[in-house]
Design an enzyme around this catalytic site. Sequence first.
Site, PDB file in Angstrom:
ATOM      1  CB  ALA A 229      11.262 -21.796  10.027  1.00  0.00           C
ATOM      2  CG  HIS A 230      17.920 -20.151  10.555  1.00  0.00           C
ATOM      3  ND1 HIS A 230      18.503 -19.991   9.320  1.00  0.00           N
ATOM      4  CD2 HIS A 230      18.750 -19.558  11.442  1.00  0.00           C
ATOM      5  CE1 HIS A 230      19.633 -19.333   9.456  1.00  0.00           C
ATOM      6  NE2 HIS A 230      19.809 -19.048  10.731  1.00  0.00           N
ATOM      7  N   PRO A 231      15.761 -18.708   8.350  1.00  0.00           N
ATOM      8  CG  PRO A 231      16.969 -16.773   7.892  1.00  0.00           C
ATOM      9  CD  PRO A 231      16.386 -17.558   9.019  1.00  0.00           C
ATOM     10  CG  PHE A 236      17.701 -23.824  13.532  1.00  0.00           C
ATOM     11  CD1 PHE A 236      17.194 -23.251  14.688  1.00  0.00           C
ATOM     12  CD2 PHE A 236      19.059 -24.050  13.460  1.00  0.00           C
ATOM     13  CE1 PHE A 236      18.019 -22.915  15.747  1.00  0.00           C
ATOM     14  CE2 PHE A 236      19.909 -23.724  14.507  1.00  0.00           C
ATOM     15  CZ  PHE A 236      19.386 -23.150  15.660  1.00  0.00           C
ATOM     16  NE  ARG A 284      11.911 -23.273   5.193  1.00  0.00           N
ATOM     17  CZ  ARG A 284      12.870 -22.542   5.793  1.00  0.00           C
ATOM     18  NH1 ARG A 284      13.703 -21.814   5.064  1.00  0.00           N
ATOM     19  NH2 ARG A 284      12.984 -22.540   7.097  1.00  0.00           N
TER      20      ARG A 284
END
Length: 406
Positions: A229-231, A236, A284
Site C-alpha cells: 500500500a502507498h504510505p 492505493f 486506512r
Amino acid sequence: MKPLEDVRVVALEQYGAGPFGSLHLAHLGADVIKIEDPVAGGDIGRYVPPFAEGEDSLFFESFNRNKRSVSLDVGNPEGRAVLEDLVRNADAVYSNLRGDVPAKLGIRYEDLKDVNPRIVCCSLSGFGMTGPRAAEPGYDYVLQGLAGWMTLTGDPDGPPEKTGLSLVDYSGGFVAAISLLAGVHAARRDGVGMDCDVSLYDTAISLLTYPAAWHLTAGYEPRRSKRSAHPSLVPFQAFAAKDGWLVLGCAKEKFWQRLTVVLGRPELAEDPRFATFADRHRNRDQVQDILDEILSRRTVEEWLGELRSASVPCAPVNEVGEALRDEHTLARNLIVETEHPRFGKVRQVASPVRAGDEAPHSRRAPQRGEHTLPVLRGLLGYDDERMRRLAEAGAFGMDSEAVTRS
C-alpha cells in the site's frame, strides 16, 4: 540520422548496470565499442545462467544489443596503446568498475586528457570514486539493503525483501547515460572534457525521494505496508478479487468519489471518516476492510470493466508473460527480435527511450571480439603488420590467433 549517431563511446563495462546504461545510448545510434578483457573471458554477463551456453547467454543479449565488441587486454602496454588510440577517436570512456579501479586502470579524465582533452570519462561504480566505501564492490542487492529499500518492500510481518527487478542497477544505468550525455554536450560546447563520478549508492539514496524528505524534515519513520500500500494515499494498493488480484489507486479525490459509485457505496464519499486524503489515511484499516469485502465478491475482469469505464486507475496483477502479451505492449512495439547464431530468433524487450518517429533497428549482441579487426583497421587504420605486432605482444590475450586470422 539517429539522434546519437555522431557519438562514440568506448565502454569498459560488465554485467548489468553499466551495459544497461549504454544499451540505450546504442539504441539511439551511438557507436558503443565494448572492450572485453580476453584474460577474463570477456563480460561476465556472457556466462549467466540459466539460458547460457559457451560464451552466449540470453542475459548478455538483454543488455548488449547494437554494440560492437573489441577484445583487448588494457593492462598490456600494447593493449593500453590501442585503448588510447580509441580514446582519441571517441567522445566518452564509460565504465562500471569498482570505485578505485578507474584510477588503477588510468581511465579518469586526469589520465586521458593529454590523449583527448575533450574526452568525457563516465564511471558508474558501486559507491563512487570518493568516500569511505569507494574501494568496496557494490551490487544491486547489497545497495537495496544498505539504502533502506528492503525496509520499504514486502509485508510488514515478513522478512526484508528486495524489489523483484534490479532497480538500483537499472536506475544507475539511466543516471550514468544522462550524465555521460550531459558531459559530451558540455565538452563539445567548451572543448574540455570531465569526469562523471556516478554511483549505485548515490542512485539508491536519491530514489528515497519523499520518504527521505519526510524523515529528514518531519521525523517520519518509513514502514512496510500490507500488500504494498502507498504510505499516504488511501486506497492505493493491491486487492484480492474473487479469482485473482488487482491494483487500484486513488491519487486524486475525484478517483475516490468515482470508486465509491462503482462499488455501489456512494455514501462512503461523504462519510467523515473517509472524505479526504487525510481522513482516509487516519482510517486506512477501515477503508481496506470495506474494500476487501466488496471487491472479493466479483472477478478481476468484472471489476476492471467497471473501474475503467469510470476512469478509476486500475490494473490486473499480471504474470510476466501476461504483461509481455498485453495489447498495449504490442501496440507500443516493446518486443524486438534479433537473429542469433546459437539461439536462433531471440525475442526481448525494447528500449523505452524514444526520440523521433523512426522505428529503431535492433542488432543482436556481439560475439566476444567480433569487431576487433573491423574497428582497429577501419576506425584506427591499423595494417596487417601492426595487427601482427599487437598480437605477438599479447594485446589480444588468448584471442590473438583468432584476431589475426580474421
